[in-house]
Design an enzyme around this catalytic site. Structure first.
Site, mmCIF file in Angstrom:
data_model
loop_
_atom_site.group_PDB
_atom_site.id
_atom_site.type_symbol
_atom_site.label_atom_id
_atom_site.label_comp_id
_atom_site.label_asym_id
_atom_site.label_seq_id
_atom_site.Cartn_x
_atom_site.Cartn_y
_atom_site.Cartn_z
ATOM 1 N N GLY A 1 40.107 43.904 42.707
ATOM 2 C CA GLY A 1 40.349 44.763 41.555
ATOM 3 C C GLY A 1 39.685 46.118 41.709
ATOM 4 O O GLY A 1 40.222 47.139 41.268
ATOM 5 N N THR A 2 38.507 46.144 42.350
ATOM 6 C CA THR A 2 37.821 47.411 42.574
ATOM 7 C C THR A 2 38.609 48.308 43.510
ATOM 8 O O THR A 2 38.735 49.518 43.282
ATOM 9 C CB THR A 2 36.420 47.150 43.150
ATOM 10 O OG1 THR A 2 35.676 46.366 42.218
ATOM 11 C CG2 THR A 2 35.672 48.457 43.400
ATOM 12 N N ASN B 1 34.713 45.997 38.167
ATOM 13 C CA ASN B 1 33.409 45.946 38.837
ATOM 14 C C ASN B 1 32.383 46.589 37.917
ATOM 15 O O ASN B 1 32.523 47.764 37.556
ATOM 16 C CB ASN B 1 33.490 46.695 40.172
ATOM 17 C CG ASN B 1 32.278 46.446 41.049
ATOM 18 O OD1 ASN B 1 31.156 46.436 40.583
ATOM 19 N ND2 ASN B 1 32.517 46.260 42.334
ATOM 20 N N HIS C 1 35.375 40.951 51.246
ATOM 21 C CA HIS C 1 34.675 40.037 50.346
ATOM 22 C C HIS C 1 34.579 38.651 50.988
ATOM 23 O O HIS C 1 35.231 38.383 51.997
ATOM 24 C CB HIS C 1 35.399 39.923 49.001
ATOM 25 C CG HIS C 1 35.183 41.092 48.098
ATOM 26 N ND1 HIS C 1 35.936 42.235 48.180
ATOM 27 C CD2 HIS C 1 34.287 41.292 47.091
ATOM 28 C CE1 HIS C 1 35.524 43.095 47.262
ATOM 29 N NE2 HIS C 1 34.528 42.550 46.582
ATOM 30 N N HIS C 2 33.807 37.788 50.344
ATOM 31 C CA HIS C 2 33.628 36.410 50.796
ATOM 32 C C HIS C 2 34.958 35.661 50.793
ATOM 33 O O HIS C 2 35.915 36.021 50.082
ATOM 34 C CB HIS C 2 32.613 35.693 49.901
ATOM 35 C CG HIS C 2 32.959 35.771 48.438
ATOM 36 N ND1 HIS C 2 33.744 34.842 47.814
ATOM 37 C CD2 HIS C 2 32.630 36.697 47.501
ATOM 38 C CE1 HIS C 2 33.881 35.168 46.531
ATOM 39 N NE2 HIS C 2 33.214 36.288 46.318
ATOM 40 N N GLY D 1 34.706 41.084 32.988
ATOM 41 C CA GLY D 1 34.571 41.418 34.404
ATOM 42 C C GLY D 1 35.529 40.656 35.287
ATOM 43 O O GLY D 1 35.520 40.831 36.512
ATOM 44 N N THR D 2 36.366 39.817 34.697
ATOM 45 C CA THR D 2 37.366 39.062 35.448
ATOM 46 C C THR D 2 38.410 40.019 36.014
ATOM 47 O O THR D 2 38.755 41.016 35.378
ATOM 48 C CB THR D 2 38.043 38.043 34.526
ATOM 49 O OG1 THR D 2 37.031 37.206 33.949
ATOM 50 C CG2 THR D 2 39.040 37.192 35.268
ATOM 51 N N THR D 3 38.928 39.723 37.194
ATOM 52 C CA THR D 3 39.985 40.539 37.779
ATOM 53 C C THR D 3 41.277 39.736 37.878
ATOM 54 O O THR D 3 41.292 38.523 37.674
ATOM 55 C CB THR D 3 39.581 41.053 39.171
ATOM 56 O OG1 THR D 3 39.300 39.929 40.024
ATOM 57 C CG2 THR D 3 38.345 41.933 39.089
ATOM 58 N N LYS E 1 36.895 34.478 47.480
ATOM 59 C CA LYS E 1 37.474 35.395 46.487
ATOM 60 C C LYS E 1 38.987 35.237 46.459
ATOM 61 O O LYS E 1 39.648 35.284 47.495
ATOM 62 C CB LYS E 1 37.095 36.842 46.791
ATOM 63 C CG LYS E 1 37.581 37.827 45.737
ATOM 64 C CD LYS E 1 36.987 39.203 45.933
ATOM 65 C CE LYS E 1 37.550 40.211 44.936
ATOM 66 N NZ LYS E 1 37.279 39.837 43.538
#
Length: 237
Positions: free
Chosen positions: A149-150, A107, A139-140, A80-82, A143
Site C-alpha cells: 500500500g505504501t 503506513n 517486505h517479508h 493501518g490495514t492495506t 505480507k
C-alpha cells in the site's frame, strides 16, 4: 504546570503481529487497551467494550464490516490495514454521518510519510529535467499484498507531482524484511535513488498510537499529511 493528557481507551482490531505490538507500546502513549476484535468476533458490535478509539491492523474485508459499526458507536478510527483502498469511498460514506474522527494510512511510520513528501518534491524537480521514475519495495514473505500500500501511495504522490503519467512499481517478498521502499530517478547519464528502510515494525505501531492521540477532539476523515501538517509546509515553501 499543565495537566497530563487524559488516558484513552483503545480497541485493537486484528491481533496479529502489528496488533500485538500496538498493545505492547500503548501504555507509553497514555492509552489503555480495553479489548480486541479478531476475525472470530461476533458481528453484533454491542458486545464490544466501550472505547475512545479503535486501532485497526486487520484485513481488508474486516475494515469494510467493522469501520461503520465502530463509527456508529462513536469510536474514532485509526486504520493501518492495506488492500481495501478501492472501497474507500464506500467506507467514507458509511462513517461520514457519525461524529468521529478517522485517520487512514497505508503506513503510519513518521519517517516514511516525511519520505513521501521529499519524494514528491524530488519528482517535481527531476521530471522537469527528463528523469524517469521507478519504485521498488521489499517486505517479508508473509505480507499478503504486492505491491505494498505504501508503494502504491508513493506512486500516486509522484504522478500527482508530475513524475508520470506511468511509474513502474516492482516488489520482492522474502524472509523477514520489515519494509524497504526505494524510489529511483533515471536519466541517460545520471541516476538518483531515495530509500526508506524500516529496521523493525515499531515505527508503524508508534505512528498509529500518535495518530490515536491526535484524533481526539477532531471530526472528519484525515491522512498522515494532515497529522504532520505537510500541506502547511508546502504552502510556505
Amino acid at each position: 504546570m499543565s495537566a497530563p493528557a487524559p488516558r484513552l481507551r483503545a480497541l485493537i482490531v486484528g491481533y496479529g503481529r502489528m496488533g500485538r505490538m500496538v498493545e505492547s507500546l500503548a501504555g507509553e502513549y497514555g492509552i489503555d487497551v480495553v479489548g480486541r476484535i479478531t476475525g472470530a468476533e461476533p458481528a453484533d458490535a454491542a458486545s464490544w467494550p466501550d472505547a475512545d478509539v479503535a486501532i485497526d491492523f486487520s484485513t481488508a474485508a474486516a475494515v469494510l464490516g467493522n469501520a461503520p459499526r465502530l463509527a456508529a458507536r462513536g469510536v474514532n478510527l485509526v486504520i493501518g490495514t492495506t488492500g481495501w483502498q478501492d472501497a474507500e469511498p464506500a467506507v467514507r460514506a458509511a462513517v461520514g454521518g457519525q461524529p468521529v474522527g478517522v485517520i487512514a494510512a497505508p503506513n503510519f511510520a513518521i519517517g516514511v510519510n516525511l519520505f513521501s513528501a521529499l519524494a514528491a518534491r524530488a519528482g517535481e524537480l527531476l521530471a522537469r529535467r527528463g528523469f524517469e521514475t521507478w519504485i521498488h519495495e521489499a517486505h517479508h514473505s508473509a505480507k499478503r499484498d504486492a505491491p505494498s500500500g505504501t508503494a502504491l501511495a508513493l506512486q500516486r504522490v509522484l504522478i500527482d507531482a508530475g513524475a508520470g503519467p506511468a511509474i513502474d512499481v516492482s516488489s520482492t517478498r522474502a524472509g523477514r524484511i520489515p519494509g524497504t521502499h526505494t524510489i529511483g530517478f533515471d536519466s541517460a547519464a545520471e541516476a538518483i535513488t531515495l530509500t526508506h528502510e524500516a529496521r523493525d515494525r515499531t515505527p508503524f505501531a508508534r505512528g498509529a498510537l500518535e495518530a490515536a492521540r491526535w484524533l481526539q477532539g477532531r471530526r472528519g476523515w484525515f491522512t498522515m499529511r494532515d497529522m504532520l501538517d505537510l500541506s502547511h509546509d508546502e504552502r510556505n515553501t
